[in-house]
Write an enzyme that holds these catalytic residues in place. Structure first.
Site, short mmCIF file in Angstrom:
data_model
loop_
_atom_site.label_atom_id
_atom_site.label_comp_id
_atom_site.label_asym_id
_atom_site.label_seq_id
_atom_site.Cartn_x
_atom_site.Cartn_y
_atom_site.Cartn_z
N ASN A 195 -0.75 29.74 -4.64
CA ASN A 195 -0.28 28.88 -3.54
C ASN A 195 -0.07 29.75 -2.30
OD1 ASN A 195 2.53 29.94 -3.53
ND2 ASN A 195 2.50 29.13 -5.61
N LYS A 212 -16.92 36.56 -15.99
CA LYS A 212 -16.97 35.60 -14.89
C LYS A 212 -17.62 34.29 -15.35
CE LYS A 212 -18.77 34.99 -10.27
NZ LYS A 212 -19.87 35.36 -9.40
N ASP A 225 9.61 28.16 -17.07
CA ASP A 225 10.43 27.97 -15.87
C ASP A 225 11.45 29.12 -15.81
OD1 ASP A 225 12.45 27.13 -14.00
OD2 ASP A 225 11.49 25.16 -14.07
N ILE A 226 11.25 30.00 -14.86
CA ILE A 226 12.08 31.22 -14.79
C ILE A 226 13.52 30.86 -14.42
CG2 ILE A 226 12.35 33.45 -13.60
CD1 ILE A 226 9.19 33.22 -13.18
N PHE A 246 15.54 27.73 -5.11
CA PHE A 246 15.04 27.17 -3.86
C PHE A 246 14.10 26.05 -4.25
CE2 PHE A 246 15.87 29.44 0.17
CZ PHE A 246 16.79 30.36 -0.29
N LYS A 289 17.22 18.23 -9.51
CA LYS A 289 16.60 19.50 -9.93
C LYS A 289 17.66 20.49 -10.38
CE LYS A 289 12.61 20.54 -8.07
NZ LYS A 289 11.63 20.89 -7.05
N LYS A 322 17.58 21.99 -14.13
CA LYS A 322 17.33 23.41 -14.37
C LYS A 322 18.59 24.15 -14.82
CE LYS A 322 13.22 23.68 -11.62
NZ LYS A 322 12.10 24.60 -11.47
#
Ligand code: CTP
Length: 423
Positions: A218, A298, A317-318, A336, A350, A354
């Site tokens: 990203n 490849k 999920d850290i 965040f 959230k 979490k």
């Protein structure tokens, strides 16, 4: 917090005057700084002498004025390297657009710019220029570069400019500059308020390799996470920064652990946590949500390219893992959340999902420029409160968050009042 005299006591300021009309405020600035107990030594760009005489500056500062990079007398008395190091703060007032540009690019073509490149001391600048020059994208990009490097900017004010136009670009008034200098030293005095605090920060994107040449990732720049790590380290915390691939250097004083994938990031975070008690974990990284099965050679299109299906698997999920109750859980775990739509509602959900303590929710809707950009608008959502922080630079978001962390964990409250006054 000390009295003005205690704040200034023995502090040496190297005042760099660049060549703008605001240099005529130098006598007042030097007098005010000396009245507050600072010692002031001056470097003048050649053009500054058009607005204020070196004799006046020398008489008011009570010291030699340094003007010429190649002056044998100046070099014999005081080399430019020593000049740049024998100060507790380098203050550039006024700082012209040209000097900002040269600082941003690392150009050293006169005594002022050479001193600024050679110094290892904190630098604070008070820009002064025409509105159009200040608003020009080149100057704004230089401003951002300098802020990112930790240079403090005393923002110019709005008013009538020497050129007759009206707008932003006037150098801050002398009392404002003196207040910023004093705030800097108060902050410096409280520099070690987070000493003993162990912090873990994640930053940047992760990249998930598909084959030896392709990956999923990203646009995260790492600016916000790196700024949080820098702000914690500035106040004396022991910071480990686990970060994905970014083009930013690790902030000074931070122990950086570069990783590639989300799974590597998790392993690195768990190792840090298992090594010893982490007090606060701030997960800013934009972790890729999925990874693909890795093909070691490849992937070829073949003769008749058909659509390619990738099967994507969820990444760990850290933030949720670090938030799990257990002996190693940090006292404070902060996430965040990048959201579009109803920010606060989604951030609340959230936070609960979490299991973290706080969520800083960012609006990443198209047009906000948050993702990959320099500024951020944040809602800080805790178990009991929601705070709105208006759009500000990511470094300012980091400073504000770190002050909240310091106060939540019972560290000296002087951090907030000292830091508030410095941009
Ligand atoms: N995060 C994490 N590990 C992941 C995904 C996210 O540690 N695998 C952390 C991020 O560092 C951030 C927080 O979780 O602190 C929220 O990230 P965000 O992308 O907003 O949430 P997601 O969990 O990806 O949820 P969604 O995309 O569905 O909103």
């Amino acid at each position: 917090m000390g009295t003005p005299e205690q704040t200034a006591c023995g502090r040496r300021i190297l005042l760099v005057l660049s060549g703008g009309i605001a240099a005529c405020k130098a006598p007042d600035l030097i007098r005010s700084l000396r009245e507050r107990g600072f010692s002031v030594r001056c470097v003048m760009a050649q053009a500054a002498a058009q607005f204020v005489t070196p004799l006046t500056v020398s008489a008011l500062s009570g010291d030699t004025v340094y003007q010429d990079l190649f002056s044998l007398t100046d070099e014999a008395q005081m080399g430019h390297i020593r000049l740049s190091r024998e100060a507790d703060l380098v203050l550039v007032a006024p700082c012209t657009a040209s000097l900002m540009a040269r600082m941003a690019t690392g150009l050293a073509d006169d005594l002022a710019s050479t001193v600024l490149l050679a110094t290892d001391k904190p630098v604070m600048i008070a820009p002064a220029m025409n509105t159009k020059m200040w608003e020009h994208p080149a100057t704004q990009a230089n401003r951002s570069t300098l802020l990112e490097r930790g240079i403090r900017i005393i923002e110019p004010g709005v008013g009538e400019l020497a050129c007759g136009e009206y707008g932003v670009g006037r150098m801050a008034e002398v009392p404002g500059i003196v207040a910023a200098v004093e705030a800097h030293f108060r902050l410096h005095q409280s520099r070690f308020v987070l000493s003993g605090l162990r912090a873990l920060v994640t930053s940047g994107p992760t990249i998930e390799a598909i084959d030896p040449v392709r990956f999923i990732s990203n646009h995260s720049s790492g600016r916000q996470g790196h700024a949080v790590a820098a702000a914690l380290a500035t106040l004396g915390a022991d910071v480990t920064l686990v970060h994905g691939p970014v083009s930013l250097p690790a902030p000074p004083g931070v122990s950086a652990v570069p990783v590639q994938s989300a799974r590597e990031m998790l392993q690195a975070c768990l190792s840090v946590i298992e090594e010893g008690k982490v007090d606060v974990a701030v997960c800013v990284a934009a972790v890729a949500d999925w990874y693909a099965h890795y093909t070691s050679s490849k992937i070829k299109k073949g003769q008749d390219p058909a659509p390619l299906s990738l099967s994507l698997h969820p990444n760990p999920d850290i933030l949720a893992t670090l938030s799990r109750p257990g002996p190693h859980r940090p006292r404070l775990v902060i996430g965040f959340a990048a959201e579009t739509g109803d920010l606060v509602e989604q951030a609340r959900a959230k936070r609960q999902r979490k299991g973290c303590d706080w969520i800083c929710a960012n609006d990443v809707s198209p047009g906000t420029g948050t993702f990959g950009g320099m500024r951020n608008t944040v809602y800080l959502v805790t178990e009991t409160t929601e705070e709105y922080w208006p759009a500000m630079d990511k470094t300012e978001v980091a400073d504000r968050l770190v002050r909240s962390v310091a106060s939540a964990l019972g560290y000296a409250s002087s951090v907030s009042s000292a830091a508030e006054k410095v941009s």
